[in-house]
Design a protein around this motif. Sequence first.
Motif, short mmCIF file in Angstrom:
data_model
loop_
_atom_site.label_atom_id
_atom_site.label_comp_id
_atom_site.label_asym_id
_atom_site.label_seq_id
_atom_site.Cartn_x
_atom_site.Cartn_y
_atom_site.Cartn_z
N UNK A 44 15.12 -27.92 21.21
CA UNK A 44 16.73 -28.38 20.82
C UNK A 44 16.62 -30.02 20.04
N UNK A 45 15.80 -30.97 20.69
CA UNK A 45 15.43 -32.61 19.58
C UNK A 45 15.26 -32.21 18.20
N UNK A 46 13.93 -30.81 18.60
CA UNK A 46 13.20 -30.81 16.72
C UNK A 46 13.80 -30.22 16.13
N UNK A 47 15.16 -28.88 16.52
CA UNK A 47 16.57 -28.53 15.29
C UNK A 47 17.58 -29.30 15.14
N UNK A 48 17.77 -30.34 15.99
CA UNK A 48 19.12 -31.07 16.24
C UNK A 48 19.95 -30.52 16.45
N UNK A 49 19.63 -29.83 17.55
CA UNK A 49 21.12 -28.89 18.56
C UNK A 49 21.85 -30.32 19.50
N UNK A 50 22.41 -30.68 19.47
CA UNK A 50 23.69 -32.29 19.82
C UNK A 50 23.64 -31.01 21.28
N UNK A 51 24.40 -30.02 21.32
CA UNK A 51 24.99 -29.55 22.28
C UNK A 51 23.98 -29.49 23.72
N UNK A 52 23.18 -28.12 22.91
CA UNK A 52 22.11 -27.83 23.42
C UNK A 52 21.15 -28.90 23.76
N UNK A 53 20.95 -29.76 23.81
CA UNK A 53 20.12 -31.11 24.21
C UNK A 53 20.88 -31.30 25.16
N UNK A 54 22.24 -32.31 25.10
CA UNK A 54 22.57 -32.08 26.34
C UNK A 54 22.84 -31.14 27.82
N UNK A 55 22.93 -29.69 27.27
CA UNK A 55 23.20 -29.06 28.16
C UNK A 55 21.30 -29.11 28.85
N UNK A 56 21.18 -28.74 27.84
CA UNK A 56 19.74 -29.06 28.87
C UNK A 56 18.88 -30.66 29.33
N UNK A 57 19.45 -31.46 29.28
CA UNK A 57 19.41 -33.15 29.93
C UNK A 57 19.86 -32.79 31.18
N UNK A 58 21.29 -32.27 31.07
CA UNK A 58 22.67 -31.85 32.41
C UNK A 58 21.60 -31.41 33.31
N UNK A 59 20.81 -30.12 33.27
CA UNK A 59 20.31 -29.65 33.45
C UNK A 59 18.97 -29.80 34.53
N UNK A 60 18.46 -30.76 33.51
CA UNK A 60 17.16 -31.61 34.24
C UNK A 60 17.86 -32.66 34.76
N UNK A 61 18.47 -33.52 34.65
CA UNK A 61 19.47 -34.64 35.74
C UNK A 61 19.38 -33.90 37.11
N UNK A 62 20.07 -32.85 37.55
CA UNK A 62 20.30 -32.21 38.14
C UNK A 62 19.62 -31.75 39.72
N UNK A 63 18.22 -31.13 38.76
CA UNK A 63 17.37 -30.69 39.40
C UNK A 63 16.74 -32.20 40.17
N UNK A 64 16.45 -32.86 38.71
CA UNK A 64 15.88 -34.04 39.54
C UNK A 64 17.13 -35.08 41.02
N UNK A 65 18.40 -34.78 40.90
CA UNK A 65 19.24 -35.16 41.69
C UNK A 65 18.79 -34.46 43.34
#
Length: 146
Positions: free
Chosen positions: A114-135
């Motif tokens: 998502x980052x390398x293809x400049x896909x901000x919505x997917x970046x946000x979804x992945x970041x949210x998912x990663x944050x949930x796992x760490x929580x």
Amino acid sequence: MKKILLIMTLVLEWCICFSQTKQNLDDIKQLKRELTMVQQDTSRIHILVSLCNYYRDFNQDSSVMFGNRALAIAQRINFPEGKANALNELGLSFRILGDMPKSLELQYQGLQIAESNKLPLLMAKCLRGIGVVYSEFNDYNKAISY
């Protein structure tokens, strides 16, 4: 009076849950119908990712199967948005299955695409998912950073 309110609340919650489940099942049937009709690979990927999402909460094996099918097509046609989306949904499914390392691995792969293809919505979804796992690991400092 309190008992009546409690009973009414429980009945209302049951009705809402039942109607949402019925709507989800109707949506799944519709998506499966559409999957048999569409020819374009990108459309198939979007439908498969949606099926992965719908199945995640009640049939994780099917969720993973649909996610893997979407990912395979996206890789074959080199469709970055489809790859990132499928990886994100697969990561969410593996989190529900309790495989946190696999969940993080998939989420990070999706984030990189998502980052390398400049896909901000997917970046946000992945970041949210990663944050949930760490929580769920109780690593709140890391969770907040995502």
